[in-house]
Design a protein around this motif. Structure first.
Motif, PDB file in Angstrom:
ATOM      1  N   PHE A  67       9.763  -0.787   3.363  1.00 27.58           N
ATOM      2  CA  PHE A  67       8.631  -0.621   4.009  1.00 27.58           C
ATOM      3  C   PHE A  67       8.068  -2.328   4.268  1.00 27.58           C
ATOM      4  CE2 PHE A  67       8.082   2.690   1.035  1.00 27.58           C
ATOM      5  CZ  PHE A  67       7.380   3.869   1.649  1.00 27.58           C
ATOM      6  N   LYS A  81       2.246  -6.143   8.861  1.00 26.59           N
ATOM      7  CA  LYS A  81       1.559  -4.853   9.448  1.00 26.59           C
ATOM      8  C   LYS A  81       0.215  -5.399  10.405  1.00 26.59           C
ATOM      9  CE  LYS A  81      -1.319  -3.136   5.588  1.00 26.59           C
ATOM     10  NZ  LYS A  81      -1.730  -2.169   5.172  1.00 26.59           N
ATOM     11  N   ASP A 139      12.328 -12.713  -0.682  1.00 29.55           N
ATOM     12  CA  ASP A 139      11.839 -12.858   0.584  1.00 29.55           C
ATOM     13  C   ASP A 139      13.108 -12.222   1.273  1.00 29.55           C
ATOM     14  OD1 ASP A 139      11.448 -13.164   3.262  1.00 29.55           O
ATOM     15  OD2 ASP A 139      10.335 -15.061   3.034  1.00 29.55           O
ATOM     16  N   LEU A 140      13.046 -11.046   1.964  1.00 32.06           N
ATOM     17  CA  LEU A 140      14.300 -10.230   2.428  1.00 32.06           C
ATOM     18  C   LEU A 140      14.613 -10.793   3.906  1.00 32.06           C
ATOM     19  CD1 LEU A 140      12.999  -6.968   1.827  1.00 32.06           C
ATOM     20  CD2 LEU A 140      14.858  -8.005   0.825  1.00 32.06           C
ATOM     21  N   ASN A 193       1.685  -9.978   1.119  1.00 30.28           N
ATOM     22  CA  ASN A 193       0.415  -9.260   1.346  1.00 30.28           C
ATOM     23  C   ASN A 193       0.298  -8.346   0.192  1.00 30.28           C
ATOM     24  OD1 ASN A 193      -1.904  -8.654   3.177  1.00 30.28           O
ATOM     25  ND2 ASN A 193      -0.678  -6.700   3.764  1.00 30.28           N
ATOM     26  N   SER A 194       0.353  -8.703  -0.735  1.00 31.84           N
ATOM     27  CA  SER A 194       0.193  -7.736  -2.292  1.00 31.84           C
ATOM     28  C   SER A 194       0.296  -8.826  -3.347  1.00 31.84           C
ATOM     29  CB  SER A 194       1.144  -6.886  -2.154  1.00 31.84           C
ATOM     30  OG  SER A 194       2.596  -7.306  -2.199  1.00 31.84           O
ATOM     31  N   TYR A 253       0.806  -1.255  -0.048  1.00 26.90           N
ATOM     32  CA  TYR A 253       0.032  -0.009  -0.030  1.00 26.90           C
ATOM     33  C   TYR A 253       0.852   1.018   0.043  1.00 26.90           C
ATOM     34  CZ  TYR A 253      -3.210   3.254   2.171  1.00 26.90           C
ATOM     35  OH  TYR A 253      -4.109   4.421   2.343  1.00 26.90           O
ATOM     36  N   ILE A 254       1.768   1.542   0.803  1.00 28.03           N
ATOM     37  CA  ILE A 254       2.413   2.803   1.142  1.00 28.03           C
ATOM     38  C   ILE A 254       3.559   2.873   0.005  1.00 28.03           C
ATOM     39  CG2 ILE A 254       3.559   4.218   2.678  1.00 28.03           C
ATOM     40  CD1 ILE A 254       2.150   3.011   5.144  1.00 28.03           C
ATOM     41  N   LYS A 282       8.287  -2.667  15.868  1.00 25.96           N
ATOM     42  CA  LYS A 282       8.648  -1.292  15.467  1.00 25.96           C
ATOM     43  C   LYS A 282       9.462  -0.761  16.438  1.00 25.96           C
ATOM     44  CE  LYS A 282       6.522  -1.630  11.600  1.00 25.96           C
ATOM     45  NZ  LYS A 282       7.375  -1.675  10.250  1.00 25.96           N
ATOM     46  N   ASP A 293       9.722  -7.400  -3.431  1.00 25.51           N
ATOM     47  CA  ASP A 293       8.646  -7.712  -2.365  1.00 25.51           C
ATOM     48  C   ASP A 293       8.480  -9.153  -2.716  1.00 25.51           C
ATOM     49  OD1 ASP A 293       5.715  -7.935  -1.378  1.00 25.51           O
ATOM     50  OD2 ASP A 293       5.833  -5.795  -1.695  1.00 25.51           O
ATOM     51  N   ASN A 294       7.995  -9.828  -1.572  1.00 32.24           N
ATOM     52  CA  ASN A 294       7.662 -11.439  -1.633  1.00 32.24           C
ATOM     53  C   ASN A 294       6.212 -11.637  -1.884  1.00 32.24           C
ATOM     54  OD1 ASN A 294       6.676 -11.072   0.863  1.00 32.24           O
ATOM     55  ND2 ASN A 294       7.670 -12.734   1.808  1.00 32.24           N
ATOM     56  N   TYR A 354       3.415  -6.775  17.006  1.00 32.91           N
ATOM     57  CA  TYR A 354       3.742  -6.031  15.811  1.00 32.91           C
ATOM     58  C   TYR A 354       4.331  -4.540  16.348  1.00 32.91           C
ATOM     59  CZ  TYR A 354       3.055  -2.179  12.184  1.00 32.91           C
ATOM     60  OH  TYR A 354       3.224  -1.210  11.613  1.00 32.91           O
ATOM     61  N   ASN A 394      10.008 -12.342  10.460  1.00 37.58           N
ATOM     62  CA  ASN A 394       9.740 -11.458   9.261  1.00 37.58           C
ATOM     63  C   ASN A 394      10.305 -10.045   9.701  1.00 37.58           C
ATOM     64  OD1 ASN A 394       8.584 -11.550   6.456  1.00 37.58           O
ATOM     65  ND2 ASN A 394       7.844  -9.675   7.235  1.00 37.58           N
TER      66      ASN A 394
HETATM   67  N1  LIG Z   1      -0.551   0.887   6.712  1.00 36.35           N
HETATM   68  C1  LIG Z   1      -0.526   1.488   8.069  1.00 36.35           C
HETATM   69  O1  LIG Z   1      -1.470   1.588   8.579  1.00 36.35           O
HETATM   70  C2  LIG Z   1       0.789   1.591   8.570  1.00 36.35           C
HETATM   71  C3  LIG Z   1       1.008   2.305   9.716  1.00 36.35           C
HETATM   72  C4  LIG Z   1       2.323   2.645  10.162  1.00 36.35           C
HETATM   73  C5  LIG Z   1       3.501   1.838   9.779  1.00 36.35           C
HETATM   74  N2  LIG Z   1       3.132   1.047   8.570  1.00 36.35           N
HETATM   75  C6  LIG Z   1       4.205   0.523   8.342  1.00 36.35           C
HETATM   76  O2  LIG Z   1       4.508   0.851   6.909  1.00 36.35           O
HETATM   77  C7  LIG Z   1       5.000  -0.458   6.086  1.00 36.35           C
HETATM   78  C8  LIG Z   1       4.328  -0.446   4.654  1.00 36.35           C
HETATM   79  O3  LIG Z   1       2.819  -0.823   5.254  1.00 36.35           O
HETATM   80  P1  LIG Z   1       1.724  -1.007   4.284  1.00 36.35           P
HETATM   81  O4  LIG Z   1       0.406  -0.604   4.805  1.00 36.35           O
HETATM   82  O5  LIG Z   1       1.951  -0.600   2.969  1.00 36.35           O
HETATM   83  O6  LIG Z   1       1.665  -2.512   4.294  1.00 36.35           O
HETATM   84  P2  LIG Z   1       1.539  -3.702   3.027  1.00 36.35           P
HETATM   85  O7  LIG Z   1       1.327  -4.831   3.614  1.00 36.35           O
HETATM   86  O8  LIG Z   1       0.482  -3.103   2.044  1.00 36.35           O
HETATM   87  O9  LIG Z   1       3.040  -3.514   2.309  1.00 36.35           O
HETATM   88  C9  LIG Z   1       4.016  -4.150   2.976  1.00 36.35           C
HETATM   89  C10 LIG Z   1       4.779  -4.944   1.706  1.00 36.35           C
HETATM   90  O10 LIG Z   1       5.943  -5.670   2.137  1.00 36.35           O
HETATM   91  C11 LIG Z   1       5.820  -7.080   1.698  1.00 36.35           C
HETATM   92  N3  LIG Z   1       6.722  -8.030   2.553  1.00 36.35           N
HETATM   93  C12 LIG Z   1       6.330  -8.441   3.931  1.00 36.35           C
HETATM   94  N4  LIG Z   1       7.434  -9.124   4.113  1.00 36.35           N
HETATM   95  C13 LIG Z   1       8.471  -9.303   3.499  1.00 36.35           C
HETATM   96  C14 LIG Z   1       9.537  -9.987   3.400  1.00 36.35           C
HETATM   97  N5  LIG Z   1       9.918 -10.791   4.311  1.00 36.35           N
HETATM   98  N6  LIG Z   1      10.205  -9.803   2.071  1.00 36.35           N
HETATM   99  C15 LIG Z   1       9.662  -9.218   1.108  1.00 36.35           C
HETATM  100  N7  LIG Z   1       8.535  -8.628   1.208  1.00 36.35           N
HETATM  101  C16 LIG Z   1       7.798  -8.462   2.077  1.00 36.35           C
HETATM  102  C17 LIG Z   1       4.459  -7.484   1.747  1.00 36.35           C
HETATM  103  O11 LIG Z   1       4.224  -8.396   0.555  1.00 36.35           O
HETATM  104  C18 LIG Z   1       3.828  -6.103   1.030  1.00 36.35           C
HETATM  105  O12 LIG Z   1       3.773  -5.856  -0.166  1.00 36.35           O
HETATM  106  C19 LIG Z   1       4.942  -1.606   7.103  1.00 36.35           C
HETATM  107  O13 LIG Z   1       6.519  -1.512   7.548  1.00 36.35           O
HETATM  108  C20 LIG Z   1       3.952  -1.191   8.104  1.00 36.35           C
HETATM  109  O14 LIG Z   1       4.458  -1.800   9.245  1.00 36.35           O
HETATM  110  C21 LIG Z   1       1.884   0.953   7.981  1.00 36.35           C
END
Ligand SMILES: NC(=O)c1ccc[n+]([C@@H]2O[C@H](COP(=O)([O-])OP(=O)(O)OC[C@H]3O[C@@H](n4cnc5c(N)ncnc54)[C@H](O)[C@@H]3O)[C@@H](O)[C@H]2O)c1
Length: 350
Positions: free
Chosen positions: A82, A86, A59-60, A36-37, A12-13, A157, A32-33, A153, A101
């Motif tokens: 990112f 989450k 996968d990181l 969640n996308s 998302y972000i 952080k 990305d792995n 979670y 993770n």
């Molecule tokens: N959305 C929110 O409300 C929010 C608020 C505060 C902080 N955050 C943080 O911001 C970041 C982005 O959030 P988001 O909302 O875009 O989440 P999201 O789940 O949409 O995006 C995270 C991406 O990371 C990928 N991913 C997860 N683990 C992985 C790994 N081991 N290797 C490779 N890829 C991996 C997922 O497939 C996903 O595409 C996250 O770290 C989240 O914790 C989000």
């Protein structure tokens, strides 16, 4: 053109940040792995920017696989990390998976930055690091003491920030932890946004889903808090404003203007918005009712939290552009677009 590695770039972000980076003339590589996308996100990015984003399916947690990305791209000047799990409820159910993770991906990325001389790392932190804030501590500044994390979670952080602080002390690494408050909304074009999660429990996605009839209604958890209308108060911030802050942070770092080796910055609007105010804003922006019922308080919900955003303005020259109506209007546009695209429920079932 400076090259930036965006981890979690299909999320998302991450996807909204890639758009702003491309608009600011950065070259972007994504990794990305897809836990969640999915990779169709890159098609939507191309639709908006016209650019193809080179990407790795990695996968990181796998250090050797992460190293390969840096070996193959020796021109990376910064990483925006990112990639993380989450979902708070999922982290409560499977804390070990979340720790593995989120912590190991971050450690691997930070290790690669050190090994491959990439000095700039931006980490997605969260207001969840503040824990259950005392009302007298509002609005929270970066110096507000952190309380015990309310979830695994939130702990990842807190932990991530500490890992980076020690690594910046030990190595020639610069890191900025951006603590996001409540990112919501979608790109103003309505062509990209947050894909529906398996367990939808954030307010704005449940509002738009209820309004669109994807779910019959949603629950407002508690109307008897000690707030102005009895519902919880949060600091909502448009996802494209969050994206823009990352671009500004990187630009300041690359220009040499921002020399602090380790820093923490809140990204919020500074305005507390209650659940009922958010629902009203949605109904005004969309002209559609969002059916809801009142339920009892939910365990683990903080009554009220909102930021003091002054440091972001002073250090990054960043201020949010979008208000709560823009956030709701864009979220609604994306909900309607998802219907056109046939994305209704959880993305991984599509
Ligand atoms: N959305 C929110 O409300 C929010 C608020 C505060 C902080 N955050 C943080 O911001 C970041 C982005 O959030 P988001 O909302 O875009 O989440 P999201 O789940 O949409 O995006 C995270 C991406 O990371 C990928 N991913 C997860 N683990 C992985 C790994 N081991 N290797 C490779 N890829 C991996 C997922 O497939 C996903 O595409 C996250 O770290 C989240 O914790 C989000």
């Amino acid at each position: 053109m400076n090259t930036v590695l965006v981890t979690g770039g299909a999320g998302y972000i991450g996807s909204h940040t890639i758009i702003e980076l491309i608009n600011a003339n950065f070259k972007v590589i994504s990794v990305d792995n897809y836990i969640n996308s999915n990779a169709t996100t890159y098609d939507r990015i191309k639709e908006i920017t016209g650019a193809d984003v080179p990407f790795y399916d990695t996968d990181l947690r796998d250090l050797e696989a992460a190293r390969k990305i840096f070996q193959e791209n020796t021109d990376i000047v910064g990483v925006i990390h990112f990639a993380a799990l989450k979902s708070v409820p999922d982290s409560v159910d499977n804390p070990d998976f979340c720790f593995d993770n989120n912590n190991n991906s971050l450690i691997n990325i930070a290790k690669c930055c050190v090994e491959f001389n990439v000095p700039n790392l931006i980490f997605s932190s969260s207001c969840s690091v503040y824990g259950n804030v005392n009302p007298e501590d509002l609005p929270v500044t970066e110096d507000t003491p952190l309380k015990k994390a309310e979830s695994p979670y939130g702990y990842t952080k807190q932990n991530g920030e500490v890992i980076l602080e020690f690594m910046c002390n030990a190595y020639p690494l610069h890191a900025i932890c951006l603590r996001y408050f409540n990112p919501v909304g979608a790109h103003i074009s309505g062509k990209i946004g947050e894909l529906p999660a398996k367990r939808v429990n954030n307010l704005v996605p449940v509002i738009t889903q209820a309004a669109a009839g994807v779910i019959p209604h949603f629950t407002v958890f508690g109307d008897d808090y000690a707030t102005r209308d009895g519902s919880c108060i949060r600091d909502y911030i448009h996802v494209s404003d969050i994206a823009d802050a990352h671009v500004k942070a990187l630009q300041k770092k690359i220009s040499g203007e921002y020399t602090t080796a380790y820093d923490i910055i809140n990204l919020g609007s500074g305005d507390g918005v209650s659940v009922f105010e958010a629902i009203n804003a949605f109904e005004e922006a969309s002209g559609v009712k969002a059916p809801h019922e009142i339920g009892s308080k939910r365990a683990g919900d903080v009554e009220s939290i909102y930021s003091n955003p002054v440091k972001a303005e002073q250090v990054l020259g960043w201020k949010p552009k979008y208000n709560i109506h823009d956030m709701m209007a864009s979220a609604w546009k994306w909900q309607l677009r998802m219907k056109e695209l046939g994305i209704a429920k959880h993305k991984l079932e599509d």
